[in-house]
Scaffold this active site. Structure first.
Site, PDB file in Angstrom:
ATOM      1  N   LYS A   9     -39.764   5.693 -38.254  1.00  0.00           N
ATOM      2  CA  LYS A   9     -40.118   4.353 -38.733  1.00  0.00           C
ATOM      3  C   LYS A   9     -41.302   4.428 -39.707  1.00  0.00           C
ATOM      4  O   LYS A   9     -41.947   5.477 -39.830  1.00  0.00           O
ATOM      5  CB  LYS A   9     -40.443   3.465 -37.522  1.00  0.00           C
ATOM      6  N   TYR A  49     -30.758  -4.367 -36.463  1.00  0.00           N
ATOM      7  CA  TYR A  49     -31.354  -4.912 -35.243  1.00  0.00           C
ATOM      8  C   TYR A  49     -30.712  -6.234 -34.832  1.00  0.00           C
ATOM      9  O   TYR A  49     -31.334  -7.028 -34.123  1.00  0.00           O
ATOM     10  CB  TYR A  49     -32.864  -5.080 -35.425  1.00  0.00           C
ATOM     11  N   ASN A 112     -43.579   1.953 -32.775  1.00  0.00           N
ATOM     12  CA  ASN A 112     -43.372   3.067 -31.842  1.00  0.00           C
ATOM     13  C   ASN A 112     -42.709   4.276 -32.496  1.00  0.00           C
ATOM     14  O   ASN A 112     -41.985   5.025 -31.859  1.00  0.00           O
ATOM     15  CB  ASN A 112     -42.627   2.586 -30.589  1.00  0.00           C
ATOM     16  N   HIS A 115     -36.830   5.537 -34.035  1.00  0.00           N
ATOM     17  CA  HIS A 115     -35.663   4.838 -33.478  1.00  0.00           C
ATOM     18  C   HIS A 115     -34.605   5.851 -33.087  1.00  0.00           C
ATOM     19  O   HIS A 115     -34.397   6.834 -33.797  1.00  0.00           O
ATOM     20  CB  HIS A 115     -35.055   3.889 -34.526  1.00  0.00           C
ATOM     21  N   GLU A 126     -24.447   2.398 -36.512  1.00  0.00           N
ATOM     22  CA  GLU A 126     -25.664   2.611 -37.295  1.00  0.00           C
ATOM     23  C   GLU A 126     -25.463   3.693 -38.364  1.00  0.00           C
ATOM     24  O   GLU A 126     -25.973   3.574 -39.480  1.00  0.00           O
ATOM     25  CB  GLU A 126     -26.824   2.948 -36.348  1.00  0.00           C
TER      26      GLU A 126
END
Ligand code: RTP
Ligand code: MG
Length: 133
Positions: A9, A49, A112, A115, A126
């Site tokens: 990310k 998402y 965080n 992913h 995805e």
């Protein structure tokens, strides 16, 4: 061989740990099938998402994931989805065990670091979103 979609990310890219994360997957025994640096358009972030569309943090999540470049990858290996999530650690870095990526490199649930797909079906969806024609 199963495939999974993994993405460093924007916070992980900014922190300069793409290589560290790639290295952990390589050392575990996964094979890198695809990888690219990109900045995610808002529409792609909202589709990626989509399952969280009704959640209170959705706007913040889309804003964050589009805030800078990411490193998108496809990794192959036995039980790739499950084993990748084990390397990544729990969603909330405060609960992620030391030795996992989130346990070692993150403090905040909103940023965080990485992913990983949550099921083989999500992985195929995805991979098509990010690497499809
Ligand atoms: P990811 O999809 O990013 O790999 O994370 P995950 O499967 O571990 O967690 P998921 O439930 O899919 O949530 C997606 C991302 O939304 C943010 N989140 N914020 N504020 C909150 O309570 C909250 N809960 C989730 C996290 O950044 C999480 O990675
Ligand atoms: Mg998820």
């Amino acid at each position: 061989m199963e495939q999974t979609f993994v993405m460093v990310k924007p916070d992980g890219v900014a922190k300069g740990i793409i290589g560290e994360i790639v290295s952990r997957f390589e050392k575990k025994g996964f094979t890198l099938a695809q990888g690219k640096v990109m900045t995610i358009p808002t529409e792609l972030a909202e589709r990626h998402y989509g399952e969280h569309r009704e959640r209170p943090f959705f706007g913040e999540l889309v804003e964050f994931i589009t805030s800078g470049p990411v490193f998108a990858m496809v990794w192959e290996g036995a039980d790739a989805v499950k084993n990748a999530r084990a390397l990544i650690g729990k969603t909330n870095p405060s609960e992620a065990a030391p030795g996992t990526i989130r346990g070692d490199y993150a403090l905040d649930v909103a940023s965080n670091i990485v992913h990983g797909s949550d099921s083989p079906e999500s992985a195929q969806r995805e991979i098509a979103l990010f690497f499809g024609a």
